[in-house]
Write a protein that holds these residues in place. Structure first.
Motif, PDB file in Angstrom:
ATOM      1  N   GLY A   1       0.821  -1.209   0.000  1.00 33.44           N
ATOM      2  CA  GLY A   1       0.000   0.000   0.000  1.00 33.44           C
ATOM      3  C   GLY A   1       0.852   1.256   0.000  1.00 33.44           C
ATOM      4  O   GLY A   1       0.558   2.231  -0.701  1.00 33.44           O
ATOM      5  N   ILE A   2       1.933   1.249   0.803  1.00 34.73           N
ATOM      6  CA  ILE A   2       2.849   2.400   0.836  1.00 34.73           C
ATOM      7  C   ILE A   2       3.501   2.585  -0.527  1.00 34.73           C
ATOM      8  O   ILE A   2       3.633   3.709  -1.027  1.00 34.73           O
ATOM      9  CB  ILE A   2       3.913   2.178   1.932  1.00 34.73           C
ATOM     10  N   LEU A   3       3.923   1.465  -1.147  1.00 36.83           N
ATOM     11  CA  LEU A   3       4.554   1.536  -2.465  1.00 36.83           C
ATOM     12  C   LEU A   3       3.599   2.101  -3.513  1.00 36.83           C
ATOM     13  O   LEU A   3       3.989   2.955  -4.324  1.00 36.83           O
ATOM     14  CB  LEU A   3       5.022   0.141  -2.882  1.00 36.83           C
ATOM     15  N   GLU A   4       2.346   1.660  -3.486  1.00 35.38           N
ATOM     16  CA  GLU A   4       1.369   2.147  -4.461  1.00 35.38           C
ATOM     17  C   GLU A   4       1.120   3.641  -4.287  1.00 35.38           C
ATOM     18  O   GLU A   4       0.996   4.379  -5.268  1.00 35.38           O
ATOM     19  CB  GLU A   4       0.062   1.368  -4.319  1.00 35.38           C
ATOM     20  N   ARG A   5       1.043   4.103  -3.038  1.00 32.46           N
ATOM     21  CA  ARG A   5       0.826   5.536  -2.804  1.00 32.46           C
ATOM     22  C   ARG A   5       1.998   6.356  -3.313  1.00 32.46           C
ATOM     23  O   ARG A   5       1.819   7.434  -3.881  1.00 32.46           O
ATOM     24  CB  ARG A   5       0.582   5.799  -1.316  1.00 32.46           C
TER      25      ARG A   5
END
Length: 260
Positions: free
Chosen positions: A248-252
Motif C-alpha cells: 500500500g505504501i509503495l502504491e501511494r
C-alpha cells in the motif's frame, strides 16, 4: 523423542496454574508443548527461513520467466499484418503451451511430478532447489500475463519514438518500454508475491521443512493439532498483513510520483 504429559507439566508448574479452569490449563499446556518445550519455537523460525528463501527464489525466477514470455508474446502480437517472423511464431506457440499446461494443472501436482519423477532430490538442498524451481516455473506463467498487460499498456508511440532515435527493437524494449511497464505492474507483482508466499505451504508435500512442515512435525510430537495449526495460520496472516501494508505504501508513492 519424549512426550510431555499434562500431569508432569502441572507438577513442575507454579501452583497458581493448578487453580485455573481445566480448559485454560489445557490451552496453556498446549502452548507450552508447542513453543516452549524443547525450544520448539525455533522450529517455526527455521521453517520461516525456508519459506522466505523459497518465496524469494521462486519470485525472482518467476519474474525472469514471465518477462521473457511477455516480451515474446507482445512482440508476436505487435507484428504488422503480412509481416510475420517464423521464429517468433514458434516461440509464441511454445509460450502458449507452457501457459496452458502450467495454469491448467494444480501446483501440488507439479511439485509431485518435478520432485518425484523429474528431479528426484536426495537431500534437503535438492528439495529446496526443487521447490524453488517448481514454484518459480508456476509463478512465471502468472507473471507473464501480468507483464504482458503492462507492456500492452504502453502506447505504441513509445516504441516508434525509440526506433526514431536509432534504437533497435530490443534496445527500445529494454531502455524505454520495460521500465515503464514494470512501474505499472509493481502492485500486481506484489500481490503475486503474497500469493506465492502462501503457496509455499505446498512444499511440505515434498518433505521440505518450511514453516508448514514444522507445524506438522510439532503435531506429530504433541498429538494436539489445535495450537500448532492455529499458530501457523496466525504466522501467515501477520506476514501477509505486513506485506499488504508495504505494498500500500509503495502504491501511494507510485501514484504520488505520477502526479509530479
Amino acid at each position: 523423542m519424549s512426550v510431555l504429559t499434562m500431569d508432569s507439566w502441572l507438577q513442575a508448574s507454579p501452583a497458581w496454574i493448578a487453580s485455573l479452569p481445566d480448559g485454560l490449563q489445557t490451552l496453556l499446556f498446549q502452548l507450552y508443548q508447542t513453543f516452549i518445550y524443547q525450544d520448539r519455537w525455533t522450529w517455526y523460525v527455521d521453517g520461516l527461513k525456508i519459506t522466505f528463501i523459497v518465496t524469494l527464489g521462486a519470485l525472482i525466477l518467476g519474474i525472469i520467466i514471465g518477462m521473457l514470455i511477455a516480451v515474446v508474446r507482445t512482440a508476436h502480437d505487435s507484428q504488422r499484418a503480412g509481416k510475420h517472423n517464423p521464429v517468433l511464431g514458434v516461440l509464441n506457440a511454445v509460450c502458449k503451451v507452457y501457459l496452458t499446461v502450467i495454469r491448467g494443472t494444480p501446483m501440488m501436482v507439479q511439485l509431485l511430478i518435478s520432485c518425484f519423477v523429474i528431479m528426484v532430490p536426495k537431500d534437503d538442498t535438492g528439495r529446496l532447489i526443487c521447490g524453488i524451481v517448481t514454484l518459480g516455473i508456476n509463478s512465471g506463467a502468472y507473471v507473464a500475463e501480468i507483464a504482458r498487460s503492462g507492456l500492452m499498456s504502453i502506447s505504441a508511440g513509445q516504441m516508434e519514438a525509440g526506433r526514431s532515435l536509432g534504437l533497435n527493437y530490443g534496445q527500445t524494449m529494454w531502455y524505454i518500454i520495460i521500465p515503464q511497464a514494470i512501474k505499472n505492474i509493481l502492485p500486481a507483482l506484489g500481490n503475486e508475491m503474497i500469493t506465492l508466499l502462501k503457496d509455499t505451504s505446498l512444499v511440505s508435500v515434498i518433505a521440505l521443512r518450511d514453516v508448514t512442515k514444522q507445524a506438522q512435525n510439532i503435531v506429530a510430537n504433541t498429538y494436539t493439532p489445535y495450537v500448532p495449526y492455529i499458530s501457523l495460520a496466525v504466522i501467515y496472516l501477520v506476514i501477509v498483513i505486513i506485506l499488504t501494508k508495504l505494498l500500500g505504501i509503495l502504491e501511494r508513492r507510485l501514484r504520488a510520483s505520477d502526479r509530479r
